[in-house]
Enzyme design. Structure first.
Site, PDB file in Angstrom:
ATOM      1  N   HIS A  12       0.864  -1.186   0.000  1.00  0.00           N
ATOM      2  CA  HIS A  12       0.000   0.000   0.000  1.00  0.00           C
ATOM      3  C   HIS A  12       0.901   1.236   0.000  1.00  0.00           C
ATOM      4  O   HIS A  12       1.140   1.850   1.039  1.00  0.00           O
ATOM      5  CB  HIS A  12      -0.899  -0.014   1.238  1.00  0.00           C
ATOM      6  CG  HIS A  12      -1.965   1.041   1.237  1.00  0.00           C
ATOM      7  ND1 HIS A  12      -3.191   0.866   1.800  1.00  0.00           N
ATOM      8  CD2 HIS A  12      -1.984   2.307   0.737  1.00  0.00           C
ATOM      9  CE1 HIS A  12      -3.921   1.955   1.679  1.00  0.00           C
ATOM     10  NE2 HIS A  12      -3.193   2.848   1.024  1.00  0.00           N
ATOM     11  N   HIS A  42      -7.902  -5.680   7.401  1.00  0.00           N
ATOM     12  CA  HIS A  42      -7.676  -4.659   8.414  1.00  0.00           C
ATOM     13  C   HIS A  42      -7.945  -5.227   9.813  1.00  0.00           C
ATOM     14  O   HIS A  42      -9.083  -5.538  10.162  1.00  0.00           O
ATOM     15  CB  HIS A  42      -8.515  -3.393   8.207  1.00  0.00           C
ATOM     16  CG  HIS A  42      -7.875  -2.181   8.841  1.00  0.00           C
ATOM     17  ND1 HIS A  42      -7.030  -1.338   8.153  1.00  0.00           N
ATOM     18  CD2 HIS A  42      -7.903  -1.715  10.098  1.00  0.00           C
ATOM     19  CE1 HIS A  42      -6.596  -0.385   8.953  1.00  0.00           C
ATOM     20  NE2 HIS A  42      -7.103  -0.598  10.145  1.00  0.00           N
ATOM     21  N   GLU A  93      -2.610  -1.635  -3.145  1.00  0.00           N
ATOM     22  CA  GLU A  93      -3.701  -0.850  -2.574  1.00  0.00           C
ATOM     23  C   GLU A  93      -3.352   0.629  -2.608  1.00  0.00           C
ATOM     24  O   GLU A  93      -2.180   0.997  -2.511  1.00  0.00           O
ATOM     25  CB  GLU A  93      -3.936  -1.239  -1.110  1.00  0.00           C
ATOM     26  CG  GLU A  93      -4.279  -2.688  -0.877  1.00  0.00           C
ATOM     27  CD  GLU A  93      -4.457  -2.993   0.597  1.00  0.00           C
ATOM     28  OE1 GLU A  93      -5.081  -4.029   0.897  1.00  0.00           O
ATOM     29  OE2 GLU A  93      -3.986  -2.214   1.457  1.00  0.00           O
TER      30      GLU A  93
END
Length: 240
Positions: free
Chosen positions: A43, A190, A70
């Site tokens: 990410h 997450h 991401e």
């Protein structure tokens, strides 16, 4: 079967804290795949405080499992993804100064924007996924954008589960059922961890992929990376 994708951002954070190239992000990606990970997630953020844009390029030749990038689809991020052409791009609406992702997309408000972004990625052969909260209207809105998958934002589940509230998984079950009905692929991520992953997996129908980074790296400090990856795989495979 649910695939495990290891998010390696924290390895880059550790490297950047000291300078140099220890630990080596590319080698870590090679190792997690050798240990059984079925994907690698990064990410990159605009300030490159952990994963750098160059890391995304350097990882491309060595990620032979699923490569998931991401991020918020600002121009620099989109240019990077279109250059690297990972397996999947996961669109996350995080602010530039966000410590970590903290909300899913409002797929109704941002529909037109998402439609355009998704179309460009898909035309370049990149599977798309949208980060969403477990809210039915947001899952429906995601379907209208043309995305291939949604990724359920699981922080709320993890928080409630840690408090002993197993009913915290209920919105995720309903969102998963709707995604399945709409023929949307289903990912999640997450704050998933060894403590909660098995319970989450056995309750969520059609879960294709989980992306886990912070907890996995923290657990590996005590238990070792190879061992932890195998522990996750066993928990994910326990409930086909």
């Amino acid at each position: 079967m649910t695939k495990l994708s290891v998010n390696i951002n924290k390895i880059a954070t550790l490297r950047n804290s000291r300078g140099g190239n220890v630990p080596n992000v590319v080698q870590f990606a090679k190792d997690v795949q050798r240990f059984g990970s079925e994907g690698v997630t990064i990410h990159p953020r605009p300030d490159e405080r952990h994963i750098r844009y160059q890391d995304a390029r350097d990882l491309k030749p060595v990620v032979y499992t699923e490569y998931n990038i991401e991020g918020n689809p600002i121009k620099s991020f989109m240019d990077l993804v279109l250059e690297v052409k990972p397996t999947q791009v996961t669109l996350v609406p995080d602010a530039e100064d966000a410590i970590t992702s903290n909300a899913g997309w409002d797929t109704l408000k941002h529909k037109d924007f998402l439609v355009d972004v998704i179309k460009e990625f898909q035309q370049n052969g990149i599977r798309t996924s949208i980060f969403v909260d477990p809210i039915l209207k947001q899952v429906e809105g995601a379907k209208a954008t043309g995305t291939d998958r949604v990724e359920l934002y699981t922080e709320a589940f993890a928080h409630e589960y840690a408090l002993g509230n197993e009913e915290g998984v209920r919105p995720y079950i309903e969102s998963a059922k709707l995604a399945n009905e709409l023929e949307l692929g289903l990912n999640a991520g997450h704050d998933l961890s060894l403590d909660n992953i098995e319970f989450f997996k056995k309750n969520i129908p059609g879960l294709l992929e989980v992306s886990i980074g912070h907890a996995l790296v923290a657990e590996s400090l005590y238990l070792g990376v190879e061992n932890v990856i195998q522990m996750y795989l066993r928990k994910l495979k326990a409930h086909p």
